[in-house]
Design a protein around this motif. Structure first.
Motif, PDB file in Angstrom:
ATOM      1  N   LEU A 221     -36.756  58.053 -35.949  1.00 13.11           N
ATOM      2  CA  LEU A 221     -36.787  59.262 -36.935  1.00 13.11           C
ATOM      3  C   LEU A 221     -35.741  59.315 -37.812  1.00 13.11           C
ATOM      4  O   LEU A 221     -35.743  59.575 -38.803  1.00 13.11           O
ATOM      5  CB  LEU A 221     -37.310  60.545 -36.227  1.00 13.11           C
ATOM      6  CG  LEU A 221     -38.934  60.370 -35.682  1.00 13.11           C
ATOM      7  CD1 LEU A 221     -39.095  61.858 -35.011  1.00 13.11           C
ATOM      8  CD2 LEU A 221     -39.805  59.983 -36.762  1.00 13.11           C
TER       9      LEU A 221
ATOM     10  N   PRO B  16     -33.319  57.406 -39.383  1.00 17.37           N
ATOM     11  CA  PRO B  16     -33.118  56.816 -40.758  1.00 17.37           C
ATOM     12  C   PRO B  16     -34.055  57.907 -41.773  1.00 17.37           C
ATOM     13  O   PRO B  16     -33.674  57.825 -42.847  1.00 17.37           O
ATOM     14  CB  PRO B  16     -33.586  55.483 -40.496  1.00 17.37           C
ATOM     15  CG  PRO B  16     -33.523  55.070 -39.261  1.00 17.37           C
ATOM     16  CD  PRO B  16     -33.740  56.365 -38.675  1.00 17.37           C
ATOM     17  N   SER B  17     -35.193  58.060 -41.541  1.00 17.70           N
ATOM     18  CA  SER B  17     -35.911  58.607 -42.380  1.00 17.70           C
ATOM     19  C   SER B  17     -35.835  60.116 -42.489  1.00 17.70           C
ATOM     20  O   SER B  17     -36.020  60.584 -43.459  1.00 17.70           O
ATOM     21  CB  SER B  17     -37.589  58.639 -41.901  1.00 17.70           C
ATOM     22  OG  SER B  17     -37.862  56.974 -41.732  1.00 17.70           O
ATOM     23  N   LEU B  18     -35.410  60.727 -41.386  1.00 18.54           N
ATOM     24  CA  LEU B  18     -35.450  61.948 -41.631  1.00 18.54           C
ATOM     25  C   LEU B  18     -33.870  62.560 -41.024  1.00 18.54           C
ATOM     26  O   LEU B  18     -33.592  63.079 -39.812  1.00 18.54           O
ATOM     27  CB  LEU B  18     -36.218  62.692 -40.508  1.00 18.54           C
ATOM     28  CG  LEU B  18     -37.864  62.624 -40.861  1.00 18.54           C
ATOM     29  CD1 LEU B  18     -38.585  63.049 -39.635  1.00 18.54           C
ATOM     30  CD2 LEU B  18     -38.151  63.295 -42.141  1.00 18.54           C
TER      31      LEU B  18
ATOM     32  N   ARG C  68     -39.565  47.933 -34.317  1.00 17.57           N
ATOM     33  CA  ARG C  68     -39.882  47.561 -35.804  1.00 17.57           C
ATOM     34  C   ARG C  68     -41.308  47.291 -35.573  1.00 17.57           C
ATOM     35  O   ARG C  68     -42.205  47.376 -36.468  1.00 17.57           O
ATOM     36  CB  ARG C  68     -39.218  46.323 -36.120  1.00 17.57           C
ATOM     37  CG  ARG C  68     -37.837  46.720 -37.012  1.00 17.57           C
ATOM     38  CD  ARG C  68     -37.317  45.342 -37.666  1.00 17.57           C
ATOM     39  NE  ARG C  68     -36.806  44.567 -36.845  1.00 17.57           N
ATOM     40  CZ  ARG C  68     -35.796  44.426 -36.067  1.00 17.57           C
ATOM     41  NH1 ARG C  68     -34.761  45.444 -36.192  1.00 17.57           N
ATOM     42  NH2 ARG C  68     -35.463  43.357 -35.369  1.00 17.57           N
TER      43      ARG C  68
ATOM     44  N   ARG D 183     -43.105  56.294 -37.580  1.00 17.96           N
ATOM     45  CA  ARG D 183     -42.710  55.964 -38.773  1.00 17.96           C
ATOM     46  C   ARG D 183     -44.082  56.545 -39.728  1.00 17.96           C
ATOM     47  O   ARG D 183     -43.445  57.131 -40.899  1.00 17.96           O
ATOM     48  CB  ARG D 183     -42.479  54.451 -39.365  1.00 17.96           C
ATOM     49  CG  ARG D 183     -41.242  53.884 -38.573  1.00 17.96           C
ATOM     50  CD  ARG D 183     -41.084  52.523 -39.232  1.00 17.96           C
ATOM     51  NE  ARG D 183     -41.925  51.400 -38.493  1.00 17.96           N
ATOM     52  CZ  ARG D 183     -41.911  51.012 -37.391  1.00 17.96           C
ATOM     53  NH1 ARG D 183     -40.967  51.398 -36.586  1.00 17.96           N
ATOM     54  NH2 ARG D 183     -42.717  50.256 -36.872  1.00 17.96           N
TER      55      ARG D 183
ATOM     56  N   ALA E  28     -43.232  60.178 -39.846  1.00 11.52           N
ATOM     57  CA  ALA E  28     -41.672  60.367 -40.536  1.00 11.52           C
ATOM     58  C   ALA E  28     -42.150  60.607 -42.049  1.00 11.52           C
ATOM     59  O   ALA E  28     -41.642  61.440 -42.824  1.00 11.52           O
ATOM     60  CB  ALA E  28     -40.732  59.420 -40.274  1.00 11.52           C
ATOM     61  N   GLU E  29     -42.976  59.593 -42.489  1.00  9.13           N
ATOM     62  CA  GLU E  29     -43.504  59.570 -43.719  1.00  9.13           C
ATOM     63  C   GLU E  29     -44.095  60.785 -44.159  1.00  9.13           C
ATOM     64  O   GLU E  29     -44.081  61.525 -45.104  1.00  9.13           O
ATOM     65  CB  GLU E  29     -44.297  58.401 -44.130  1.00  9.13           C
ATOM     66  CG  GLU E  29     -43.699  57.108 -44.046  1.00  9.13           C
ATOM     67  CD  GLU E  29     -44.682  56.159 -44.199  1.00  9.13           C
ATOM     68  OE1 GLU E  29     -45.837  56.092 -44.687  1.00  9.13           O
ATOM     69  OE2 GLU E  29     -44.004  54.821 -43.994  1.00  9.13           O
ATOM     70  N   ARG E  30     -44.911  61.492 -43.326  1.00 14.56           N
ATOM     71  CA  ARG E  30     -45.823  62.842 -43.484  1.00 14.56           C
ATOM     72  C   ARG E  30     -44.763  64.009 -43.587  1.00 14.56           C
ATOM     73  O   ARG E  30     -45.006  64.768 -44.534  1.00 14.56           O
ATOM     74  CB  ARG E  30     -46.851  62.717 -42.464  1.00 14.56           C
ATOM     75  CG  ARG E  30     -47.928  61.655 -42.405  1.00 14.56           C
ATOM     76  CD  ARG E  30     -48.904  62.035 -43.244  1.00 14.56           C
ATOM     77  NE  ARG E  30     -49.527  63.308 -42.942  1.00 14.56           N
ATOM     78  CZ  ARG E  30     -50.883  63.586 -42.503  1.00 14.56           C
ATOM     79  NH1 ARG E  30     -51.117  62.503 -41.546  1.00 14.56           N
ATOM     80  NH2 ARG E  30     -51.470  64.687 -42.065  1.00 14.56           N
TER      81      ARG E  30
ATOM     82  N   ALA F 229     -41.650  63.737 -44.426  1.00 15.70           N
ATOM     83  CA  ALA F 229     -40.775  63.584 -45.413  1.00 15.70           C
ATOM     84  C   ALA F 229     -41.310  64.160 -46.633  1.00 15.70           C
ATOM     85  O   ALA F 229     -40.679  64.742 -47.589  1.00 15.70           O
ATOM     86  CB  ALA F 229     -40.300  62.242 -45.855  1.00 15.70           C
ATOM     87  N   GLU F 230     -42.584  64.310 -46.627  1.00 13.90           N
ATOM     88  CA  GLU F 230     -43.523  64.714 -48.003  1.00 13.90           C
ATOM     89  C   GLU F 230     -43.505  66.045 -47.897  1.00 13.90           C
ATOM     90  O   GLU F 230     -43.829  66.621 -49.190  1.00 13.90           O
ATOM     91  CB  GLU F 230     -44.867  64.236 -47.914  1.00 13.90           C
ATOM     92  CG  GLU F 230     -44.932  62.676 -48.026  1.00 13.90           C
ATOM     93  CD  GLU F 230     -46.622  62.138 -47.633  1.00 13.90           C
ATOM     94  OE1 GLU F 230     -47.040  62.847 -47.295  1.00 13.90           O
ATOM     95  OE2 GLU F 230     -46.484  60.930 -47.879  1.00 13.90           O
TER      96      GLU F 230
END
Length: 196
Positions: free
Chosen positions: A20, A22-24, A178, A187, A190-192, A194-195
Motif C-alpha cells: 500500500l 507506494p500508492s498511498l 507483484r 493494489r 489502494a486504487e479505490r 486513492a479515488e
C-alpha cells in the motif's frame, strides 16, 4: 491516515505496508497488537469475502479506525477447491502451518503430478465511516510434493505460481508481492482508496 489491519500476523502486516505504501503515501498501518485488545469474531462466512468483511466490520466497530481485513487460502483442484476458506485450520488447529501443509500433501499423495493444479485466492475488505470496499485476487499455480523455501508462510513452500519454477516461499518478498493474490487484492483496494 491511520488504518487498522485486523490481524496479529506480522508477515501480513509487513506485506500490507509494502504493497500500500507506494500508492498511498502517508498511510500508517497498525495491527491488532497496537490497539486495546478485543475478542476476535469467528470466521464463520461461507466465502473469503464474507470472512474478510466480518473481521473488518468488527475491527471498525471496536476501534473506530478504518479497518482492513483479508481472508485468503489455497484452493486445490484435486480436492474440489478445498481447503478454501478452511485453509488456516485445515488440520484442525488454527494457524498450524506445518500440520495444514502436511495434511494437504497427504491428501494429494496419489494424485498424478499433472493434476496438482491449485490457486491462492484472497478477498480484502475495508470498512470505514464512509462505507465498505471489497476486492479480490487470485494467483494460479500448482503444488509440489516437498516444501521448498523459507520466505512466506502457510502453504507458500508447496505452491509454485504459474510462470515460475520456484515456490512462493522461494520468491523474494517484492517479487511475490507483484504476483500474489493478496498483492492483487491490496493494489485494487489502494486504487479505490486513492479515488476517494
Amino acid at each position: 491516515m491511520r488504518v487498522l489491519l485486523a490481524s496479529r500476523n506480522a508477515k501480513k502486516l509487513g506485506e500490507l505496508r509494502r504493497i500500500l505504501a507506494p500508492s498511498l503515501p502517508g498511510l500508517e498501518v497498525i495491527g491488532l497488537d497496537d490497539v486495546p485488545p478485543y475478542a476476535e469474531v469467528p470466521e464463520s462466512g461461507a466465502t473469503f469475502g464474507d470472512n474478510a468483511l466480518i473481521k473488518a466490520r468488527e475491527g471498525f466497530r471496536r476501534t473506530g479506525l478504518p479497518t482492513v481485513a483479508d481472508d485468503s487460502g489455497l484452493a486445490v483442484d484435486a480436492l474440489n477447491g478445498m481447503p478454501g476458506v478452511l485453509s488456516a485450520r485445515w488440520a484442525g488447529s488454527h494457524g498450524d502451518d506445518t500440520a495444514n501443509l502436511r495434511l494437504v500433501l497427504d491428501q494429494v499423495g496419489d494424485v498424478p503430478d499433472d493434476r496438482l493444479g491449485a490457486a491462492f485466492q484472497c478477498s480484502v475488505a475495508y470498512v470505514s465511516a464512509d462505507g465498505e470496499i471489497l476486492t479480490d485476487g487470485r494467483m494460479p499455480g500448482r503444488l509440489v510434493r516437498e516444501p521448498r523455501g523459507a520466505n512466506g508462510f502457510g502453504y507458500d513452500p508447496i505452491f509454485v505460481p504459474d510462470g515460475f519454477d520456484r515456490t512462493s516461499a522461494e520468491l523474494a518478498p517484492g517479487e511475490k508481492d507483484r504476483i500474489s493474490h493478496r498483492g492483487q487484492a491490496l493494489r485494487a483496494l489502494a486504487e479505490r482508496l486513492a479515488e476517494t
